[in-house]
Write a protein that holds these residues in place. Structure first.
Motif, PDB file in Angstrom:
ATOM      1  N   MET A   1       0.778  -1.100   0.030  1.00 47.15           N
ATOM      2  CA  MET A   1      -0.052   0.058   0.078  1.00 47.15           C
ATOM      3  C   MET A   1       0.945   1.240   0.158  1.00 47.15           C
ATOM      4  N   PRO A   2       0.318   2.348  -0.420  1.00 50.85           N
ATOM      5  CA  PRO A   2       1.164   3.696  -0.735  1.00 50.85           C
ATOM      6  C   PRO A   2       1.306   4.141   0.821  1.00 50.85           C
ATOM      7  N   TYR A   3       2.209   4.983   0.981  1.00 51.68           N
ATOM      8  CA  TYR A   3       2.398   5.880   2.146  1.00 51.68           C
ATOM      9  C   TYR A   3       2.575   4.870   3.220  1.00 51.68           C
ATOM     10  N   ASN A   4       3.291   3.803   3.237  1.00 46.55           N
ATOM     11  CA  ASN A   4       3.626   2.723   4.468  1.00 46.55           C
ATOM     12  C   ASN A   4       4.837   3.201   5.256  1.00 46.55           C
ATOM     13  N   LEU A   5       4.418   3.789   6.643  1.00 49.84           N
ATOM     14  CA  LEU A   5       5.586   4.503   7.297  1.00 49.84           C
ATOM     15  C   LEU A   5       6.621   3.511   7.768  1.00 49.84           C
ATOM     16  N   LEU A   6       6.398   2.383   7.456  1.00 52.21           N
ATOM     17  CA  LEU A   6       7.450   1.366   8.218  1.00 52.21           C
ATOM     18  C   LEU A   6       8.572   0.802   6.899  1.00 52.21           C
ATOM     19  N   GLU A   7       8.071   0.902   6.077  1.00 49.42           N
ATOM     20  CA  GLU A   7       8.584   0.399   4.541  1.00 49.42           C
ATOM     21  C   GLU A   7       9.188   1.666   3.759  1.00 49.42           C
ATOM     22  N   GLU A   8       8.453   2.679   3.689  1.00 52.85           N
ATOM     23  CA  GLU A   8       8.930   3.561   2.539  1.00 52.85           C
ATOM     24  C   GLU A   8       9.336   4.797   3.294  1.00 52.85           C
ATOM     25  N   PRO A   9      10.529   5.274   2.513  1.00 55.91           N
ATOM     26  CA  PRO A   9      11.067   6.669   3.327  1.00 55.91           C
ATOM     27  C   PRO A   9      10.359   7.960   3.066  1.00 55.91           C
ATOM     28  N   LEU A  10       9.290   8.168   3.897  1.00 57.45           N
ATOM     29  CA  LEU A  10       8.360   9.142   3.527  1.00 57.45           C
ATOM     30  C   LEU A  10       8.762  10.598   4.409  1.00 57.45           C
ATOM     31  N   ILE A  11       9.671  10.243   5.406  1.00 56.98           N
ATOM     32  CA  ILE A  11      10.031  11.698   6.236  1.00 56.98           C
ATOM     33  C   ILE A  11      11.309  12.054   5.930  1.00 56.98           C
ATOM     34  N   ARG A  12      11.210  13.538   5.512  1.00 56.55           N
ATOM     35  CA  ARG A  12      12.525  14.002   5.106  1.00 56.55           C
ATOM     36  C   ARG A  12      13.304  14.598   6.216  1.00 56.55           C
ATOM     37  N   ILE A  13      14.457  14.188   6.527  1.00 53.88           N
ATOM     38  CA  ILE A  13      15.174  14.893   7.770  1.00 53.88           C
ATOM     39  C   ILE A  13      16.349  15.567   7.245  1.00 53.88           C
ATOM     40  N   ARG A  14      16.712  16.531   8.098  1.00 54.85           N
ATOM     41  CA  ARG A  14      17.861  17.092   7.949  1.00 54.85           C
ATOM     42  C   ARG A  14      19.076  16.576   8.711  1.00 54.85           C
ATOM     43  N   ASN A  15      20.434  16.334   7.852  1.00 55.44           N
ATOM     44  CA  ASN A  15      21.453  15.829   8.692  1.00 55.44           C
ATOM     45  C   ASN A  15      22.368  17.223   9.048  1.00 55.44           C
ATOM     46  N   ARG A  16      23.583  16.612   9.663  1.00 56.20           N
ATOM     47  CA  ARG A  16      24.278  17.757  10.240  1.00 56.20           C
ATOM     48  C   ARG A  16      25.005  18.282   9.182  1.00 56.20           C
ATOM     49  N   GLU A  17      25.257  17.923   8.202  1.00 61.61           N
ATOM     50  CA  GLU A  17      26.016  18.048   7.094  1.00 61.61           C
ATOM     51  C   GLU A  17      25.223  19.225   6.342  1.00 61.61           C
ATOM     52  N   GLY A  18      24.096  19.504   6.651  1.00 62.01           N
ATOM     53  CA  GLY A  18      23.398  20.415   5.853  1.00 62.01           C
ATOM     54  C   GLY A  18      22.357  20.091   4.743  1.00 62.01           C
ATOM     55  N   GLY A  19      22.482  18.658   4.607  1.00 61.42           N
ATOM     56  CA  GLY A  19      21.692  18.073   3.506  1.00 61.42           C
ATOM     57  C   GLY A  19      20.491  17.453   4.059  1.00 61.42           C
ATOM     58  N   THR A  20      19.631  17.016   3.105  1.00 62.84           N
ATOM     59  CA  THR A  20      18.459  16.342   3.540  1.00 62.84           C
ATOM     60  C   THR A  20      18.386  14.855   3.053  1.00 62.84           C
ATOM     61  N   GLU A  21      17.528  14.065   3.796  1.00 60.61           N
ATOM     62  CA  GLU A  21      17.497  12.650   3.356  1.00 60.61           C
ATOM     63  C   GLU A  21      16.071  12.304   3.760  1.00 60.61           C
ATOM     64  N   ASP A  22      15.750  11.198   2.945  1.00 64.90           N
ATOM     65  CA  ASP A  22      14.326  10.623   3.198  1.00 64.90           C
ATOM     66  C   ASP A  22      14.383   9.366   3.908  1.00 64.90           C
ATOM     67  N   ARG A  23      13.711   9.218   4.995  1.00 65.41           N
ATOM     68  CA  ARG A  23      13.853   8.282   5.922  1.00 65.41           C
ATOM     69  C   ARG A  23      12.316   7.421   6.450  1.00 65.41           C
ATOM     70  N   SER A  24      12.324   6.274   6.565  1.00 72.12           N
ATOM     71  CA  SER A  24      11.060   5.771   7.118  1.00 72.12           C
ATOM     72  C   SER A  24      11.068   6.026   8.607  1.00 72.12           C
TER      73      SER A  24
END
Length: 521
Positions: A1-24
């Protein structure tokens, strides 16, 4: 199913290097628990931060059970299994998916729909920041507009859903609030101590406390068998006409307050909502005015006890000093210092203040407590000494404005009249005075805490004198005073001010000096 928080990287975080990453969601928990790089969340709005933070800690504590070390060790796959154990028996990770077509199954923060359809629901809402889905009261004439998010991503929906479901208050007939607040127009404050402003350090500290105190809290609240208590309230069907008993819920249970359901429409997520005749948890009269064992909510020591409600003033120095020194407040296991806390700590408080049909600001405050002061807070006598000093300074600050500065302003604005009238609008000058005191209060309190009582009183008196003079100097330049009476008004204002100094701040003067100024009316 779409938008599965356990399986899909749906949450965009900011890392300490100044970039962004998508994480579950499991990856986010692994980063927080393991101390890896996580600076923040790219799409998280400030007023949503408290709800998201306490949700992550509550969820992790529920998933760890009685093993606090699990929250500090483990990769994303282990976290995924822990979360799945909280929702056994549901196919397709339904409780962890933002969208679930089968309405008989729960979706994330969305209970099953017994009616089997959304015909009687309102909607669709095409963005997560419209009034019915946003904690903020927005409209076309407000500074903060509805529909600000033009192209919402999954985590925009995630944060909005979570904030509304766990922090909403009463919003009119059929829209009830959560149990964790004192009344429908109250607020759900988040108050506690933190080793730093870092998300991971805060998370790990509070997670240890929640896991360690869980069983004792169940006993104190008389909640019965912990293994049988409800933990995630969105996984059970809700027809809007019944409430769940509070005593059936775990102290860390994740609440919901509204019937909301997201669906895909033309390959885009939209939301539908419907009012209810009952709150999700039983009537407020049975909820002890928000005193329900929440780890971050201070409870006023009234009869009966009641959860803190933050006013439009926010976390001003008076309120923060009472919270920090536990003056009239108790409760909230995360609001208490722990023996294993590091030497230097931060006192943190945040809340979205609600009013009738409006919001009155998102308020947040961080107060650095240096190591030498933090050590003193572990000794009740030392803590009480600091509390008395803070309370005395709060009282003297208010008295100085009320009995000295405000009368000098009256003399100025009333042209130096012989008989001054009470009242008058001095807010233009009161606000910067309060802001200056607010900014300096705790740094000066820590700085002066080890001085003698005489030096403490003198230093605060000097500070108030300087602030009062600054107010009067600005008012002298800004106040609309007729030229015909300006000299008289200015002279009388300063005369009253200097005489008031002698009466209210005697530490500044030689006690044998003769008083030559006329008294304050």
């Amino acid at each position: 199913m779409p938008y599965n928080l356990l399986e899909e990287p749906l949450i965009r975080i900011r890392n300490r290097e100044g970039g962004t990453e998508d994480r579950s969601l499991p990856e986010v928990l692994a980063l927080l628990g393991g101390g890896s790089s996580l600076e923040g969340f790219a799409h998280l709005q400030p007023h949503q931060e408290p709800a998201w933070y306490v949700f992550l800690v509550q969820l992790a504590a529920l998933a760890c059970g009685d093993r606090p070390e699990d929250g500090l060790h483990g990769d994303a796959s282990q976290w995924k299994e822990r979360l799945r154990r909280l929702t056994p028996g549901f196919p397709q990770d339904a409780p962890w998916s933002l969208v679930m077509e089968d309405l008989a199954l729960p979706a994330f923060m969305q209970p099953p729909v017994p009616e089997g359809g959304l015909k009687q629901f309102k909607g669709p809402l095409n963005a997560p920041d419209y009034g019915s889905l946003d904690l903020l009261v927005t409209a076309k004439h407000h500074d903060l507009k509805a529909g600000r998010v033009r192209d919402p991503g999954p985590d925009h929906w995630l944060f909005a859903l979570l904030a509304l479901q766990t922090c909403a208050g009463y919003s009119g007939k059929s829209y009830y609030g959560v149990a964790r607040m004192n009344g429908g127009y109250g607020s759900r404050p988040v108050v506690g101590w933190a080793p730093s402003m870092d998300w991971g350090e805060r998370f790990r500290r509070d997670l240890r406390i929640l896991v360690r105190e869980h069983d004792g809290l169940i006993r104190d609240l008389e909640r019965g068998n912990g293994s049988e208590l409800r933990r995630l309230l969105w996984i059970e069907p809700w027809n809007g006409e019944s409430s769940l008993p509070l005593r059936s819920c775990d102290p860390y249970a994740v609440e919901i307050s509204r019937r909301i359901r997201m669906v895909l429409k033309e390959e885009r997520a939209v939301a539908y909502y419907k009012g209810t005749t009952q709150a999700r948890l039983e009537p407020r009269s049975d909820l002890l005015k928000g005193s329900v064992g929440d780890p971050w909510i201070p409870v006023k020591a009234d009869d009966p006890p009641q959860a803190l409600t933050v006013s439009a003033r926010g976390f001003h120095y008076d309120l923060c000093s009472r919270l920090l020194f536990r003056d009239g407040f108790a409760g909230g296991i995360c609001t208490q210092l722990q023996e294993d806390d590091p030497p230097e700590m931060y006192f943190h408080a945040s809340a979205l203040t609600r009013g009738q049909g409006k919001t009155e600001g998102f308020h947040e405050r961080w107060i650095r407590v240096p190591a030498r002061v933090r050590r003193r807070l572990f000794f009740r006598e030392e803590e009480q000494s600091l509390a008395r000093l803070a309370k005395d300074r709060v009282q003297r600050t208010g008295d100085f404005w009320k009995k000295v500065v405000s009368w000098a302003l009256r003399a100025l604005l009333q042209g130096g009249a012989d008989q001054l009238k009470a009242g008058g609008n001095h807010q233009r000058w009161k606000e910067p005075y309060d802001a200056a005191v607010d900014a300096a209060f705790f740094p000066k309190l820590w700085e002066d805490s080890e001085l003698s009582a005489e030096d403490q009183a003198r230093r605060w008196a000097e500070f108030l004198r300087d602030q009062g003079r600054g107010v009067l100097q600005r008012a002298e330049k800004e106040a609309p005073i007729s030229d015909a009476v300006r000299e008289r008004a200015v002279a009388k204002a300063w005369n009253l001010f200097e005489n008031g100094l002698r009466r209210q701040l005697p530490e500044l003067f030689n006690p044998n000096e003769e008083e030559i100024h006329e008294p304050i009316p």
